[in-house]
Scaffold this active site. Structure first.
Site, PDB file in Angstrom:
ATOM      1  N   ARG A  84     100.973 -75.107 -20.387  1.00 20.34           N
ATOM      2  CA  ARG A  84      99.981 -74.357 -19.900  1.00 20.34           C
ATOM      3  C   ARG A  84      99.455 -74.541 -18.473  1.00 20.34           C
ATOM      4  O   ARG A  84      99.232 -75.844 -18.086  1.00 20.34           O
ATOM      5  CB  ARG A  84      98.809 -74.517 -20.831  1.00 20.34           C
ATOM      6  CG  ARG A  84      97.339 -73.897 -20.276  1.00 20.34           C
ATOM      7  CD  ARG A  84      96.335 -74.282 -21.149  1.00 20.34           C
ATOM      8  NE  ARG A  84      95.092 -73.631 -20.288  1.00 20.34           N
ATOM      9  CZ  ARG A  84      93.958 -73.917 -20.294  1.00 20.34           C
ATOM     10  NH1 ARG A  84      93.490 -75.539 -20.950  1.00 20.34           N
ATOM     11  NH2 ARG A  84      92.977 -73.676 -19.553  1.00 20.34           N
ATOM     12  N   HIS A 129      91.082 -70.759 -13.524  1.00 17.93           N
ATOM     13  CA  HIS A 129      90.806 -72.088 -13.581  1.00 17.93           C
ATOM     14  C   HIS A 129      90.167 -72.468 -12.673  1.00 17.93           C
ATOM     15  O   HIS A 129      90.406 -73.626 -11.734  1.00 17.93           O
ATOM     16  CB  HIS A 129      92.228 -72.936 -13.900  1.00 17.93           C
ATOM     17  CG  HIS A 129      91.818 -74.166 -14.733  1.00 17.93           C
ATOM     18  ND1 HIS A 129      92.396 -74.498 -16.042  1.00 17.93           N
ATOM     19  CD2 HIS A 129      90.903 -75.236 -14.483  1.00 17.93           C
ATOM     20  CE1 HIS A 129      91.771 -75.811 -16.229  1.00 17.93           C
ATOM     21  NE2 HIS A 129      91.006 -76.088 -15.550  1.00 17.93           N
ATOM     22  N   GLU A 174      86.886 -72.255 -19.623  1.00 13.97           N
ATOM     23  CA  GLU A 174      85.721 -72.808 -19.569  1.00 13.97           C
ATOM     24  C   GLU A 174      84.672 -72.234 -18.742  1.00 13.97           C
ATOM     25  O   GLU A 174      84.158 -72.849 -18.031  1.00 13.97           O
ATOM     26  CB  GLU A 174      85.845 -74.375 -19.308  1.00 13.97           C
ATOM     27  CG  GLU A 174      86.664 -75.280 -20.230  1.00 13.97           C
ATOM     28  CD  GLU A 174      86.437 -76.758 -20.138  1.00 13.97           C
ATOM     29  OE1 GLU A 174      85.914 -76.991 -18.939  1.00 13.97           O
ATOM     30  OE2 GLU A 174      87.063 -77.638 -20.797  1.00 13.97           O
ATOM     31  N   ASN A 313      88.616 -75.877 -25.878  1.00 19.84           N
ATOM     32  CA  ASN A 313      88.978 -77.245 -25.444  1.00 19.84           C
ATOM     33  C   ASN A 313      87.880 -78.186 -25.943  1.00 19.84           C
ATOM     34  O   ASN A 313      86.581 -77.825 -26.010  1.00 19.84           O
ATOM     35  CB  ASN A 313      88.710 -77.273 -23.861  1.00 19.84           C
ATOM     36  CG  ASN A 313      89.553 -76.269 -23.146  1.00 19.84           C
ATOM     37  OD1 ASN A 313      90.547 -75.566 -23.879  1.00 19.84           O
ATOM     38  ND2 ASN A 313      89.508 -75.983 -21.723  1.00 19.84           N
ATOM     39  N   GLU A 384      93.092 -77.436 -24.660  1.00 13.11           N
ATOM     40  CA  GLU A 384      92.758 -78.868 -24.082  1.00 13.11           C
ATOM     41  C   GLU A 384      92.272 -79.824 -25.073  1.00 13.11           C
ATOM     42  O   GLU A 384      91.359 -79.517 -25.871  1.00 13.11           O
ATOM     43  CB  GLU A 384      91.890 -78.751 -22.845  1.00 13.11           C
ATOM     44  CG  GLU A 384      92.277 -77.917 -21.635  1.00 13.11           C
ATOM     45  CD  GLU A 384      91.657 -78.140 -20.515  1.00 13.11           C
ATOM     46  OE1 GLU A 384      90.500 -78.990 -20.274  1.00 13.11           O
ATOM     47  OE2 GLU A 384      91.618 -77.045 -19.538  1.00 13.11           O
TER      48      GLU A 384
END
Ligand code: PNW
Length: 483
Positions: A84, A129, A174, A313, A384
């Site tokens: 990833r 990200h 996230e 995650n 994660e």
């Protein structure tokens, strides 16, 4: 036969996949190579070195822009099913918008994707990200509703260029982390602090951006590429510190699911308990409407169901209790707890890698079951999970213990609670730039020597351990601490 039964119990289901993750700003370096434009992290670290633990930045990081073949070699040695990584938006689209696509950006990600596939490793790609093009922050970043359409443009380019080979996409990593820690607390890039409002505006814009990208994939790409699109949300697990505070722990679980309810719940929209509480608090503060922006009925329908799996995650857990009057609440790891006047602490028995990263493996299993209870029997992919130390320990027994004890809880969730988990991802393949901790937090299965101009990579004990888990497709629990 008892022995056989015990071994069977430790097997991961056939088809269960193992991976490891990184993110563009944390590993690539090459921040200004060719026509790449600055991201908000380039700007933030260059302008505010004092806000970074070791005053460092990601200008070079792991130099994976140059060393991507080495990284693929490491992934292959581990036996990863998938790797990833994330695409740097300003590397692919230096203007932020799709009117200009970088040839070098295209070439870099094509090389990486093709190299992985040639080595039998599936690419799993995150679109966002956290490294927003600075040019779009100048439009207001994630507090500007227009960003949803800019993100859709970017997704369109990425799906179009790489979708023939990339079958698993994550739109966002996230949202809770960048909406809360960036736009509410102002502690990370872009460093804009809008307490009590920035996080909620960001949440709404990001939900709409995700849904636009998902629906675009549906209409334009799904028939020919047949991939899966989701996002990955970060969850802490919360337990009441004292009896009688279960309701507060549940409120915190729901606050952290702010970025999940609109997508995964049957009704759509914000988690009802959180929506109600923020409206009440806003009313008390004299506002005629809630600081948490409403969705229109059309928006609720537009966002609802925009997933092919649930990405999550998980790192750590917290105990929840009502704050004492005047108690100063910490902004990390979830500034929103101050909204409800709840203090978050860790049990002293939970082993700490970093101050915030305390290991509480049972929280992982409880979280997985809770998510299944909230959102139904859907596919979960762990995107994660990992452990850090502040020293570059090579014989990293603590990390081995963390991975074993957390994988054991994943197996229990699958076998005992019947949660449909299909993938597990270690964070991280290699030590990398850990945001405001700079290079002081080591998350890698593989050590990186940041003093070496060639950024020499050396697998740790945990890399050998993880490779053995992947190879046997099972967990040896003879050393388990038996949570
Ligand atoms: C994640 N918490 O962030 C990010 O996706 C990675 O980029 C990062 O390097 C990694 O985890 C390690 O920090 C997190 O408060 C932020 O529990 C906050 C938390 C967990 C992960």
């Amino acid at each position: 036969s008892l022995l056989v039964a015990a071994c069977v119990g430790r097997k991961f289901p056939p088809g269960f996949k193992f991976g490891a993750a990184t993110a563009s700003y944390q590993v690539e370096g090459a921040w200004n190579v060719s026509d790449k434009s600055p991201s908000i992290w380039d700007t933030f670290t260059h302008d505010n070195p004092d806000l970074i633990a070791d005053k460092s930045n990601g200008d070079v990081a792991c130099d994976s822009y140059r060393l991507w073949e080495t990284d693929i070699g490491l992934a292959k040695d581990l036996g990863l099913d998938f790797y990833r990584f994330s695409i740097s938006w300003p590397r692919l689209l230096p203007n932020g918008h799709s009117n200009y696509v970088s040839e070098d950006g295209k070439r870099y990600y094509n090389n990486l994707i093709n190299g992985l596939i040639e080595n039998g490793i599936e690419p799993v790609v995150t679109l966002y990200h956290w490294d927003l093009p600075q040019k779009l922050q100048e439009f207001g970043g994630w507090t500007n509703p227009d960003l949803a359409s800019s993100f859709e443009e970017y997704a369109d380019v990425a799906f179009g260029l790489f979708g023939d080979r990339v079958k698993t996409w994550l739109t966002f990593n996230e949202p809770v982390s960048f909406c809360e820690i960036s736009y509410e607390a102002g502690k990370t890039a872009p460093g804009v602090a809008l307490p009590g409002i920035g996080n909620y505006i960001c949440a709404k814009v990001v939900m709409l951006a995700h849904a636009r990208a998902y629906r675009l994939y549906d209409t334009k790409f799904r028939a020919k590429y047949r991939g899966k699109v989701g996002l990955t949300n970060q969850h802490l697990w919360f337990e009441p510190k004292n009896s009688g505070e279960e309701e507060n722990a549940e409120l915190m679980r729901n606050l952290m699911a702010l970025y999940s309810y609109p997508i995964y719940s049957k009704t759509g929209g914000w988690p009802p308990s959180v929506e109600k509480r923020i409206a009440e608090i806003s009313a008390k503060q004299g506002y005629s409407r809630s600081r948490l922006p409403e969705f229109t009925p059309e928006e609720i329908e537009f966002i609802k169901g925009t997933y092919d799996f649930y990405g999550l995650n998980y790192y750590t857990s917290r105990l929840v209790e009502t704050a004492k009057p005047g108690e100063k609440l910490t902004w990390f790891p979830l500034s929103g707890s101050s909204e409800f006047g709840l203090a978050l602490t860790a049990d002293p028995s939970w082993k700490a890698g970093l101050a915030w990263l305390v290991s509480y493996p049972p929280g992982f299993r409880r979280l997985l079951l809770w998510l299944k209870q909230q959102f139904g029997d859907i596919e979960f992919k762990i995107m994660e999970n990992g452990y850090a130390t502040s020293e570059p320990v090579m014989y990293d027994e603590e990390r081995v213990n963390y991975y074993r004890d957390h994988l054991e809880q994943v197996l229990l969730a699958i076998n005992e609670d019947k949660v449909f988990v299909t993938a597990y991802t270690a964070w991280s393949l290699i030590d990398n730039y850990e945001w405001t901790s700079g290079y002081t937090s080591r998350f890698g299965l593989v050590n990186v020597d940041f003093n070496d101009p060639n950024r020499k990579r050396t697998p740790r004990a945990s890399a050998h351990y993880y490779a053995a888990v992947i190879k046997s497709h099972s967990l040896d629990l003879s050393q388990s601490r038996g949570y």
